[in-house]
Structure formats: structure tokens, C-alpha cells
Write a protein that holds these residues in place. Structure first.
Motif, PDB file in Angstrom:
ATOM      1  N   LEU A 175       0.409  -1.162   0.381  1.00 41.73           N
ATOM      2  CA  LEU A 175      -0.010  -0.002  -0.086  1.00 41.73           C
ATOM      3  C   LEU A 175       0.612   1.151   0.411  1.00 41.73           C
ATOM      4  O   LEU A 175       1.773   0.931   0.778  1.00 41.73           O
ATOM      5  CB  LEU A 175      -1.009  -0.029   0.727  1.00 41.73           C
ATOM      6  N   LYS A 176       0.232   2.198  -0.960  1.00 41.65           N
ATOM      7  CA  LYS A 176       0.893   3.305  -0.634  1.00 41.65           C
ATOM      8  C   LYS A 176       0.459   5.119  -0.646  1.00 41.65           C
ATOM      9  O   LYS A 176      -1.269   4.780  -0.493  1.00 41.65           O
ATOM     10  CB  LYS A 176       1.861   3.851  -2.213  1.00 41.65           C
ATOM     11  N   ARG A 177       1.147   5.414  -0.118  1.00 39.11           N
ATOM     12  CA  ARG A 177      -0.439   6.427   0.549  1.00 39.11           C
ATOM     13  C   ARG A 177      -1.049   7.632  -0.726  1.00 39.11           C
ATOM     14  O   ARG A 177      -0.688   7.953  -1.794  1.00 39.11           O
ATOM     15  CB  ARG A 177       1.219   7.812   0.889  1.00 39.11           C
ATOM     16  N   GLN A 197      -4.032  -0.660   8.106  1.00 40.38           N
ATOM     17  CA  GLN A 197      -2.482  -0.081   7.166  1.00 40.38           C
ATOM     18  C   GLN A 197      -3.339   1.245   6.211  1.00 40.38           C
ATOM     19  O   GLN A 197      -2.379   2.255   5.948  1.00 40.38           O
ATOM     20  CB  GLN A 197      -1.931  -1.121   6.288  1.00 40.38           C
ATOM     21  N   ALA A 198      -4.271   1.006   5.584  1.00 38.78           N
ATOM     22  CA  ALA A 198      -4.804   1.592   4.517  1.00 38.78           C
ATOM     23  C   ALA A 198      -5.392   3.059   5.072  1.00 38.78           C
ATOM     24  O   ALA A 198      -5.001   4.055   4.522  1.00 38.78           O
ATOM     25  CB  ALA A 198      -5.725   0.720   3.989  1.00 38.78           C
ATOM     26  N   ALA A 199      -5.718   3.102   6.800  1.00 36.07           N
ATOM     27  CA  ALA A 199      -6.041   4.411   7.617  1.00 36.07           C
ATOM     28  C   ALA A 199      -5.000   5.386   7.639  1.00 36.07           C
ATOM     29  O   ALA A 199      -4.616   5.974   7.779  1.00 36.07           O
ATOM     30  CB  ALA A 199      -6.852   4.146   8.511  1.00 36.07           C
ATOM     31  N   ARG A 200      -3.998   4.407   8.190  1.00 38.61           N
ATOM     32  CA  ARG A 200      -2.804   4.820   8.062  1.00 38.61           C
ATOM     33  C   ARG A 200      -2.498   5.430   7.159  1.00 38.61           C
ATOM     34  O   ARG A 200      -0.916   6.921   6.784  1.00 38.61           O
ATOM     35  CB  ARG A 200      -1.663   4.095   9.172  1.00 38.61           C
ATOM     36  N   LEU A 201      -2.533   5.169   5.934  1.00 35.03           N
ATOM     37  CA  LEU A 201      -2.003   6.041   5.072  1.00 35.03           C
ATOM     38  C   LEU A 201      -2.413   6.475   4.068  1.00 35.03           C
ATOM     39  O   LEU A 201      -2.984   7.042   2.649  1.00 35.03           O
ATOM     40  CB  LEU A 201      -0.848   4.749   3.550  1.00 35.03           C
ATOM     41  N   ALA A 202      -3.796   6.648   3.977  1.00 32.04           N
ATOM     42  CA  ALA A 202      -4.796   7.226   3.803  1.00 32.04           C
ATOM     43  C   ALA A 202      -4.733   7.008   2.284  1.00 32.04           C
ATOM     44  O   ALA A 202      -5.466   7.857   0.910  1.00 32.04           O
ATOM     45  CB  ALA A 202      -4.776   8.774   3.607  1.00 32.04           C
TER      46      ALA A 202
END
Length: 412
Positions: A175-177, A197-202
Motif C-alpha cells: 500500500l502507498k499513501r 494500514q490503509a487508514a494510516r496511509l489514507a
């Protein structure tokens, strides 16, 4: 090249960054990248996405692993397998740039693929993760156009961790920001990790069951997302699990804005050998006579369940397995779902593979899973033994992509 590192697999990105820098950072010159991770279904999903994009007239690079019959299968440039001279040239260039520095076989060949793709005009690049995600050699794209995570299950524990959350965390490492990610159906423990992880990286998620749905209905594939409903033929790749793989591909294609016709091409034109593939010609088929000969390279418990579901949907026919596996796999877990569908199993070792399970070990595991089992020196001998008493049976060669590749080579 295989002598440049003592380990076949050594998960880190340091060596990749060093060699890519020496090559002038070709990863920065790739056409827009779609990066695909997951435990099962990566190859089928990528094949469907490629078929859909090519139906629009786009030129598509694709990188996948492992190969079956020839290494060239791993690298597809603008729709065509890489040519022999081109492959030799980029491998030699990577070898010169690397010198005597340690690097794994997968890392240096991935650099060669990226170099070839960066120099060949195309509209899209499809990159399939080799192992895991976070530290996989393909995870060197700063900002892909899209990421995809197919179903995550227990596999490769010696590299990725012993629990589903640990393995899901490795897969979510791609996943990338702020880059959207299409997520296939997941177990709750995997979903929780991916969503965190998706939430951390928007990261905007396009998740099956929330943002899109795929199901078989009266012999058709129905796909529904926020754009609307698609009523399509069933995937040409056999098996009920291909419904979800097709859904994942369609969710990606719809996000990219392709037409309904291209979406139909995705599910009807995809080609992906050794995934419940009917062999119809060649010396092994001739040896089988009136028996059906099938080939599948699934090798973990989730693949065993998918294969069992596929057999359950096929016309009734006495089914005999010919199975060879590697010693890194949960063989009893793979075979247990197949016990209800198999009249017997003939175990073989995989020629030329250092990590092959001895046929006797596979035989004993099959018996532990509830399948009557014996051994044979090889696939041809197994076919002869089975058809001598069951001339019109269904024969399924299964258990490893390495065995599948050997079969495809032997069968021409």
C-alpha cells in the motif's frame, strides 16, 4: 547469477535499491503500474486485468513468477513474451552493473524485467509480487496507479510469519499513501490488518462486499459496484473461485474507467496455464487415452479448497490425483479438502527440484488425509498405472507449479 547469493530467498530491498541506482533507476520510467499481492489468485486476476486492458487497444507489460516451461513467461513486453536476445541483453547488463555484489536470483531478474519494461513503450505495467509484499523485490514503485490484494491465507510461514495477521501485514506492505487499493474477499483477521494500514496511509479501499460484489447467477457473472451492474459471461478460467478473481479484476478495470466491452473481454479472453487446465494434446494426453487429463498448480490449503470446489461443480467422473509437492508446503492441509473427490492419489517426486517431497512422504500424507495412495516413478508411469484399471477416469495432476511446469514441458 544464482551463485551471487547463498540464499534463494532473502527478503530485503537494500540490494534492489543498489542495483536499480546502478542501472539509472529504470523503475522511475515504467508506464503506470498496477501492483498485485495476495496468497491465491494473483496470477489469474492479473491475467484478466491484462485481457481487459488489451481489449481497449492498450499495450500492457506484465511481470509474473514463477514460470512454468520457460523463464520468458515471466516478462511480457507490450503484450508479447520477451525475446531471447532481448532477455539475454538485459540480464547481461544487470550482471555487469551488479558486479560481484550479493543479490538473489529473483532480485536481479526482477531488475532485468524492469529495465526491459522501462525501455519498451506501453500504456500499463502489471507487477505481480513474488513473495509477501513489504520486502518483495517488486515493491520499489514509489507511486503506482493502483494496488490490489487478492485473498490472503496461510502460506510461506518461514518467510512471512505464522499467523494470518502477520502474513496480511506483509501483503499490505505494498500500500502507498493515497493510492487506491482493490481488496478481494478476506478473512476477518486479514481485513482488520489491511484496513488499519490503509487508514494510516489514507488509502481509499475498494473492498469486496462493501464497494463491489461479484456472484454467479443463472450461469452468468453479475458484478455490481457504484458505477452500476455488469451482466457478463462466466470466466473462461474454470472454477467457482474464479468468480471472485474476476470480480477483483473488474473492480480494478472499472476504477481505471474501461468500457463494458473491455470488462467482458477480461473474463472471456484471459489465459493462465496450469490453473485447472484441461490438457487436450501432447504425448501425455495420448498416453491417457480416453481418460481426461487436467493440470493445476495450486499448492496450499486455500488452493486445495478451491480445487475441491471446482471438482464438486464438474460433471461426475471417477477422479484420480497425481500429486507432487515441495517440502515447504502444508501437504495434509492441501489434500484434506480433496479427499471427498479423489478415488486415489499417486504420489511422485518433482524431478530437478531440491525441495521436492519424496513420493513416499506425499503418499503417507495423502493417506493421513483420507485418500488411498501409492507412488510412481513419474507422471507418465502414474498415468499408465491409473488408466490400466480406470481407462475413462478424470486424471488431475496437482500439488505444485514446479510439477506443472515439468508436465507442460514433457507434454510439448
Amino acid at each position: 547469477m544464482m551463485a551471487l547469493h547463498p540464499k534463494i530467498i532473502d527478503l530485503t530491498l537494500d540490494r534492489m535499491w543498489r542495483l536499480l541506482a546502478a542501472l539509472g533507476h529504470p523503475e522511475r520510467d515504467l508506464p503506470p503500474v498496477i501492483h498485485v499481492a495476495g496468497t491465491n489468485g494473483k496470477g489469474s486476476t492479473q491475467a484478466m486485468i491484462r485481457a481487459g486492458l488489451e481489449a481497449t487497444g492498450a499495450r500492457v507489460h506484465a511481470y509474473t513468477s514463477p514460470h512454468l516451461a520457460r523463464f520468458h513467461e515471466r516478462i511480457r513486453l507490450a503484450g508479447r513474451l520477451i525475446a531471447e536476445d532481448h532477455l539475454s541483453d538485459v540480464l547481461a547488463e544487470c550482471e555487469r552493473a551488479n558486479g560481484a555484489e550479493p543479490i538473489t536470483y529473483f532480485e536481479i531478474t526482477t531488475c532485468a524485467a524492469i529495465l526491459a519494461m522501462a525501455r519498451t513503450p506501453a500504456e500499463w505495467t502489471l507487477l505481480e509480487v513474488g513473495l509477501g509484499g513489504r520486502l518483495d523485490a517488486t515493491n520499489i514503485i514509489a507511486r503506482p496507479a493502483l494496488t490490489i490484494i487478492t485473498p490472503v491465507s496461510i502460506d510461506h510461514q518461514q518467510y512471512l510469519g505464522d499467523t494470518l495477521p502477520q502474513i496480511a501485514a506483509e501483503k499490505a506492505g505494498i500500500l502507498k499513501r493515497a493510492v487506491p487499493c482493490v481488496v478481494a474477499r478476506q478473512q476477518d483477521a486479514a481485513s482488520a490488518v489491511i484496513e488499519a494500514q490503509a487508514a494510516r496511509l489514507a488509502v481509499p479501499l475498494l473492498a469486496q462486499g462493501q464497494h463491489w460484489h461479484a456472484a454467479e447467477d443463472r450461469g452468468r457473472l453479475e458484478f455490481q459496484d457504484e458505477t452500476g451492474l455488469l451482466d457478463l459471461p462466466l470466466p473462461n478460467l474454470p472454477g467457482p473461485h474464479q468468480i471472485d478473481n474476476a470480480g477483483t479484476a473488474l473492480a480494478a478495470l472499472r476504477h481505471l474507467g474501461v468500457s463494458a466491452d473491455a470488462c467482458e473481454a477480461a473474463v472471456t479472453r484471459a489465459d493462465w496455464p496450469a490453473r485447472m487446465q484441461r490438457l487436450r494434446r501432447g504425448p501425455l494426453v495420448d498416453a491417457a487415452g480416453a481418460a481426461e487429463l487436467w493440470l493445476d498448480g495450486g499448492h496450499n490449503p486455500a488452493a486445495g479448497e478451491a480445487l475441491a470446489a471446482t471438482l464438486a461443480r464438474m460433471p461426475p467422473r471417477e477422479t484420480h490425483l497425481i500429486c507432487g509437492m515441495l517440502n515447504t508446503k502444508d501437504i495434509v492441509g492441501y489434500l484434506r479438502p480433496l479427499a471427498a473427490h479423489a478415488a486415489s492419489l499417486t504420489a511422485v517426486s518433482i524431478p530437478g527440484e531440491a525441495n521436492t517431497l519424496p513420493a513416499e512422504t506425499t503418499r503417507d500424507a495423502a493417506r493421513a488425509a483420507g485418500i488411498a495412495a501409492d507412488t510412481a516413478p513419474g507422471v507418465a508411469e502414474a498415468i499408465a498405472t491409473i488408466t490400466a484399471t480406470a481407462p475413462s477416469a478424470r486424471l488431475l495432476i496437482c500439488g505444485s507449479l514446479y510439477l506443472a511446469g515439468r508436465v507442460l514441458r514433457e507434454n510439448g
